[in-house]
Design an enzyme around this catalytic site. Structure first.
Site, PDB file in Angstrom:
ATOM      1  N   GLY A  58       3.265  -2.446 -29.588  1.00 33.85           N
ATOM      2  CA  GLY A  58       3.059  -3.566 -29.986  1.00 33.85           C
ATOM      3  C   GLY A  58       1.460  -4.199 -30.372  1.00 33.85           C
ATOM      4  O   GLY A  58       1.379  -5.325 -30.987  1.00 33.85           O
ATOM      5  N   LYS A 118      -5.472   1.641 -32.152  1.00 32.85           N
ATOM      6  CA  LYS A 118      -4.785   0.976 -31.257  1.00 32.85           C
ATOM      7  C   LYS A 118      -5.741  -0.665 -31.019  1.00 32.85           C
ATOM      8  O   LYS A 118      -6.867  -0.467 -31.180  1.00 32.85           O
ATOM      9  CB  LYS A 118      -5.098   1.639 -29.794  1.00 32.85           C
ATOM     10  N   ASP A 131      -0.778 -10.427 -29.093  1.00 28.89           N
ATOM     11  CA  ASP A 131      -1.604 -10.916 -30.411  1.00 28.89           C
ATOM     12  C   ASP A 131      -1.834  -9.418 -30.855  1.00 28.89           C
ATOM     13  O   ASP A 131      -2.454  -9.464 -32.152  1.00 28.89           O
ATOM     14  CB  ASP A 131      -2.812 -11.465 -30.046  1.00 28.89           C
ATOM     15  N   GLY A 132      -1.501  -8.080 -30.649  1.00 31.46           N
ATOM     16  CA  GLY A 132      -1.899  -7.188 -31.239  1.00 31.46           C
ATOM     17  C   GLY A 132      -3.017  -6.447 -31.056  1.00 31.46           C
ATOM     18  O   GLY A 132      -3.403  -5.529 -31.736  1.00 31.46           O
ATOM     19  N   ARG A 182      -6.954   6.560 -31.560  1.00 35.13           N
ATOM     20  CA  ARG A 182      -6.638   7.512 -30.451  1.00 35.13           C
ATOM     21  C   ARG A 182      -5.932   8.684 -31.195  1.00 35.13           C
ATOM     22  O   ARG A 182      -5.168   8.722 -32.072  1.00 35.13           O
ATOM     23  CB  ARG A 182      -5.493   6.768 -29.363  1.00 35.13           C
ATOM     24  N   ARG A 207       7.286   9.488 -25.677  1.00 38.73           N
ATOM     25  CA  ARG A 207       7.044   9.155 -24.061  1.00 38.73           C
ATOM     26  C   ARG A 207       8.412   9.245 -23.665  1.00 38.73           C
ATOM     27  O   ARG A 207       9.489   9.336 -24.227  1.00 38.73           O
ATOM     28  CB  ARG A 207       6.790   7.679 -23.958  1.00 38.73           C
ATOM     29  N   ASP A 223       6.955   4.393 -19.758  1.00 37.32           N
ATOM     30  CA  ASP A 223       6.421   4.424 -21.370  1.00 37.32           C
ATOM     31  C   ASP A 223       5.033   4.870 -21.313  1.00 37.32           C
ATOM     32  O   ASP A 223       4.564   5.226 -22.282  1.00 37.32           O
ATOM     33  CB  ASP A 223       6.386   3.123 -21.806  1.00 37.32           C
TER      34      ASP A 223
HETATM   35  P1  AMP Z   1       0.721  -0.971 -21.767  1.00 41.58           P
HETATM   36  O1  AMP Z   1       0.512  -1.881 -20.639  1.00 41.58           O
HETATM   37  O2  AMP Z   1      -0.677  -1.081 -22.617  1.00 41.58           O
HETATM   38  O3  AMP Z   1       1.378   0.292 -21.624  1.00 41.58           O
HETATM   39  O4  AMP Z   1       1.564  -1.859 -22.825  1.00 41.58           O
HETATM   40  C1  AMP Z   1       2.803  -2.079 -22.707  1.00 41.58           C
HETATM   41  C2  AMP Z   1       3.444  -2.717 -23.741  1.00 41.58           C
HETATM   42  O5  AMP Z   1       3.108  -3.923 -24.046  1.00 41.58           O
HETATM   43  C3  AMP Z   1       3.561  -2.013 -25.106  1.00 41.58           C
HETATM   44  O6  AMP Z   1       4.664  -2.281 -25.502  1.00 41.58           O
HETATM   45  C4  AMP Z   1       2.197  -2.485 -25.686  1.00 41.58           C
HETATM   46  O7  AMP Z   1       2.460  -2.139 -27.145  1.00 41.58           O
HETATM   47  C5  AMP Z   1       2.483  -3.953 -25.268  1.00 41.58           C
HETATM   48  N1  AMP Z   1       1.107  -4.742 -25.510  1.00 41.58           N
HETATM   49  C6  AMP Z   1       0.195  -4.482 -24.699  1.00 41.58           C
HETATM   50  N2  AMP Z   1      -0.772  -5.483 -24.965  1.00 41.58           N
HETATM   51  C7  AMP Z   1      -0.399  -6.088 -26.204  1.00 41.58           C
HETATM   52  C8  AMP Z   1      -1.057  -6.951 -27.182  1.00 41.58           C
HETATM   53  N3  AMP Z   1      -2.175  -7.326 -26.918  1.00 41.58           N
HETATM   54  N4  AMP Z   1      -0.368  -7.221 -28.161  1.00 41.58           N
HETATM   55  C9  AMP Z   1       1.113  -6.882 -28.339  1.00 41.58           C
HETATM   56  N5  AMP Z   1       1.723  -6.002 -27.637  1.00 41.58           N
HETATM   57  C10 AMP Z   1       0.832  -5.627 -26.563  1.00 41.58           C
HETATM   58 MG    MG Z   2       1.577   1.591 -22.430  1.00 41.82          MG
END
Ligand code: AMP
Ligand code: MG
Length: 485
Positions: free
Chosen positions: A91, A112, A124-125, A175, A182, A251
């Site tokens: 995301g 990332k 917000d990506g 990264r 996963r 994940d």
């Molecule tokens: P994580 O907690 O980093 O393992 O992320 C869990 C999920 O949330 C994954 O699909 C990430 O890509 C998504 N994600 C985390 N932060 C963001 C963000 N700021 N914008 C979009 N997707 C996010």
């Molecule tokens: Mg993750």
């Protein structure tokens, strides 16, 4: 330019069925600046560190430019988050490509924090500078601790603010990973695609990470076994240094056996199996002492995805898969006790070693012994004032331990050397990490540079490290980590 830099990107992932990814470019940012570059990692990837510092290449790390011929993509995956299934995916990340290193190894190069993708849901990506630097520090410290992990090649600040609880400076981390496959990638295949796609994913994984089982009988059962063995090794290594991942969702468990996703992770100070740092882990699902079990739980989710490939008869498949989960638990135990023996300077195995270790851990818990420093004190037999070492039970335990060390062929010096090699002098202590990030937030990166340097040789046991072994002044305020990165 490209040749000079050394990019040698390939895209084996795009040879998977299209359902597993979406081609998408990073979203450009305002004014990127290189904050940190991992020069030795760059060199080992066949990249030229000097050229990576050029404006053109900083543009690549920022997602403003992509190397010629590159075709970035976001990967689809699902996962169980705190036990609940969800559709996820990259995301806020894109795979820039797979770098073919001079040693012929293949590494994912991922940006990332590179902007929104079709998998962003409400996000917000983007990523903030503090958490990306934190990932840099801790992932590189893990690597130096000889623990399999994704690595950090570079951090650039974006010159843009992102909105979290407050407005924070944005950043992008590059990264590097053996792959980003996963458990959640398999959950995606099992839940949202047909058996053919699942099989393609499993075959791709075998080819990429476990080529020695390609073409053997029952390859998919063996895939489960191999992944289980890597996790049994990885999680034992976490336990042996007091690392708490904090968000072991499926994940965030790789198929390669590398540690991934440095969000709310932290190292334990005082030994207590119930230790949790993450502010969102209210039930302690991912507490230190629960990590081996959660590893098994996640592997069971992985096994479920493979059942149709393991055997046509579902009951048979379940039985075979369950045996592998049991193997995981047994192998984890073996790895753990082996590691603990080394931490205590013991080369050979005796039945009672487990109780020797457990007695020590119980004393540590009771007297609030710091995990890392207790083993460091034992290594030098320098005990100081701590209540743990001044208790009668410790002196009784110590006599047993000394007698135990005599029941092996190796000398006391060899035994101490084994301990030095197995007990890090330094770990990324929470207060040190915070201190470095705070200074960085004010534009001073010297504290971070020094910390990264000290953490790069955790088994050196030299004078420079002395300062970094100290505990924070006050430990009354519980340390909390946040997922909202
Ligand atoms: P994580 O907690 O980093 O393992 O992320 C869990 C999920 O949330 C994954 O699909 C990430 O890509 C998504 N994600 C985390 N932060 C963001 C963000 N700021 N914008 C979009 N997707 C996010
Ligand atoms: Mg993750």
């Amino acid at each position: 330019m490209l040749k000079e830099t050394g990019w040698n990107l390939d895209y084996s992932y795009t040879r998977l069925p299209e359902t597993f990814y979406t081609r998408t470019n990073p979203t450009p940012v305002q004014s990127p600046k290189l904050i940190k570059l991992n020069e030795s990692l760059a060199t080992s990837l066949g990249l030229n560190p000097e050229s990576l510092k050029s404006e053109d290449m900083v543009s690549v790390f920022a997602g403003n430019d992509i190397p010629k011929g590159a075709s970035p993509l976001a990967q689809a995956y699902a996962g169980h988050q705190f036990g609940h299934p969800n559709m996820l995916g990259d995301g806020r990340a894109v795979l820039l490509g797979e770098q073919l290193a001079p040693n012929d190894e293949r590494f994912d190069i991922q940006l990332k924090g590179s902007g929104r993708t079709p998998y962003s849901r409400g996000g917000d990506g983007r990523a903030a500078l503090g958490p990306m630097l934190r990932e840099y520090i801790i992932s590189e410290a893990m690597h130096a601790l000889r623990i399999p992990t994704t690595r950090s090649l570079a951090v650039v600040s974006t010159g843009e603010l992102i909105q979290r609880e407050t407005a924070l400076p944005g950043a992008i981390l590059t990264r590097v990973a053996a792959s980003h496959l996963r458990v959640g990638t398999f959950e995606y295949a099992a839940r949202y695609t047909e058996k053919e796609e699942l099989k393609a994913l499993a075959d791709y994984t075998i080819k990429r990470h476990y080529p020695h089982i390609e073409g053997v009988e029952k390859p998919y059962l063996l895939l489960l076994k191999e992944v289980a063995m890597r996790q049994a090794k990885l999680i034992s290594q976490w336990q042996l240094v007091g690392f708490i991942h904090g968000v072991m969702n499926t994940d965030n468990m790789t198929i390669s056996g590398e540690t991934i996703d440095y969000g709310p992770c932290a190292f334990m100070n005082e030994y207590d199996p119930s230790t949790v740092f993450s502010s969102i882990d209210r039930q302690g699902r991912y507490a230190y002492g629960n990590q081996p079990n959660i590893g098994g739980w996640n592997l069971a989710r992985f096994a479920e995805t493979l059942l149709p490939l393991i055997h046509d008869n579902q009951d048979e498949a379940v039985k075979m898969a369950q045996d592998e989960i049991t193997n995981y638990i047994n192998q984890y135990q073996r790895n753990w006790i082996e590691g603990m023996r080394a931490k205590l300077g013991i080369f050979n195995a005796e039945e009672e070693d487990k109780s020797l270790v457990e007695d020590l851990l119980n004393m540590m818990q009771k007297h609030r012994g710091d995990f890392t420093n207790t083993f460091r004190s034992l290594t030098y037999e320098e005990y100081g004032e701590h209540a743990l070492f001044n208790s009668t039970e410790f002196s009784e335990w110590s006599d047993k331990w000394k007698a135990r060390r005599k029941r092996q062929n190796q000398s006391n010096d060899d035994s101490q050397q084994l301990m030095k090699d197995s007990n890090p002098a330094v770990i990324p202590r929470n207060h040190r990490v915070e201190e470095a990030l705070e200074a960085a937030g004010k534009g001073d990166y010297t504290v971070l540079e020094r910390l990264v340097q000290v953490l790069s040789n955790p088994f050196d046991h030299d004078n420079i490290q002395e300062e970094y072994c100290k505990l924070p002044e006050s430990t009354n305020i519980p340390y909390q980590t946040f997922c909202g990165t």
